[in-house]
Scaffold this active site. Structure first.
Site, PDB file in Angstrom:
ATOM      1  N   ASP A  17      -3.647   2.466  -4.931  1.00 33.74           N
ATOM      2  CA  ASP A  17      -2.306   2.470  -4.360  1.00 33.74           C
ATOM      3  C   ASP A  17      -1.667   1.083  -4.449  1.00 33.74           C
ATOM      4  OD1 ASP A  17      -4.346   1.782  -2.274  1.00 33.74           O
ATOM      5  OD2 ASP A  17      -2.589   1.538  -0.991  1.00 33.74           O
ATOM      6  N   HIS A  32       0.848  -1.185   0.000  1.00 33.81           N
ATOM      7  CA  HIS A  32       0.000   0.000   0.000  1.00 33.81           C
ATOM      8  C   HIS A  32       0.891   1.245   0.000  1.00 33.81           C
ATOM      9  CE1 HIS A  32      -3.527  -2.328   1.749  1.00 33.81           C
ATOM     10  NE2 HIS A  32      -2.512  -3.066   2.172  1.00 33.81           N
ATOM     11  N   HIS A  81      -2.406  -2.921  -3.400  1.00 32.89           N
ATOM     12  CA  HIS A  81      -3.808  -2.759  -3.015  1.00 32.89           C
ATOM     13  C   HIS A  81      -4.680  -2.592  -4.260  1.00 32.89           C
ATOM     14  CE1 HIS A  81      -6.581  -0.788   0.260  1.00 32.89           C
ATOM     15  NE2 HIS A  81      -7.009  -1.960  -0.129  1.00 32.89           N
ATOM     16  N   GLU A 137       2.533  -0.983   4.383  1.00 34.29           N
ATOM     17  CA  GLU A 137       2.293   0.384   3.930  1.00 34.29           C
ATOM     18  C   GLU A 137       3.634   1.080   3.679  1.00 34.29           C
ATOM     19  OE1 GLU A 137      -0.536   2.035   3.414  1.00 34.29           O
ATOM     20  OE2 GLU A 137      -2.123   0.985   4.510  1.00 34.29           O
TER      21      GLU A 137
END
Length: 202
Positions: free
Chosen positions: A171, A43, A161, A125
């Protein structure tokens, strides 16, 4: 494995990666008993969008974000989410949820013939913005983390994602250099999303 690379025995305390900064999130749950943890989902995130270097992402994942701090935060007020890992622009790795548990990062999703990707994936992330590029230190940190995950879990797929929730999420976006990531990971039989790897001249 290169010399000095952490082994499974030295890298983990339960589902916690020992070389990450630990900041436990309340936003997690148990995985289904039959879950096979074989997917890494990448992400991108920054709060406010495009602003780097603060602690707002950590605050979001631990339900401590001040919704009045910035106008954008009002759009996400009350959101309860998490990821297993967060990699700063500097390459620093944070962990919020044990990889043995289910983080809340994927949402409504489907990939490799399965739904509910939170059940059997690990969410990472990257501090960044959809379509923006990422820093060399982030690729290095990601390329160090992924093989260690592969030592502990039967990782077979890595995706963004955008690939597990197409049309809903964009993303990490076109700024992620999948070829560079593959190069840094070295030889692997992991499956990448269709079309993300650009063919290079022999």
């Amino acid at each position: 494995m290169s010399e000095g690379e952490p082994t499974d025995a030295t890298a983990w305390t339960g589902g916690w990666y020992r070389f990450a900064r630990r900041e436990p999130s309340p936003n997690f749950g148990p995985r289904p008993p039959d879950a096979t943890i074989d997917l890494i989902v990448l992400h991108s995130i920054s709060l406010p969008p495009g602003v780097y270097g603060g602690d707002q992402v950590q605050a979001l994942f631990t339900n401590r974000l001040n919704w009045d701090e910035h106008p954008y935060f009002k759009q996400i007020e009350g959101l309860q989410v998490s990821a297993h890992f967060y990699i700063r622009r500097t390459g620093e790795i944070w962990q919020f949820v044990s990889c043995d548990d289910r983080a809340w990062h994927a949402g409504t999703s489907q990939y490799r013939g399965r739904v509910n990707c939170n059940d059997d994936s690990i969410g990472i992330e990257l501090e960044g913005l959809e379509g923006d590029t990422f820093e060399p230190a982030q690729y290095s940190a990601l390329a160090a983390l992924c093989p260690v995950l592969g030592q502990r879990y039967p990782i077979a797929h890595i995706a963004g994602h955008e690939h597990i929730a197409p049309g809903r999420k964009i993303d990490p976006g076109p700024g992620l250099d999948w070829n560079l990531l593959q190069e840094k990971l070295g030889p692997t039989d992991w499956c990448f999303p269709e079309g993300v790897l650009k063919k290079t001249a022999p």
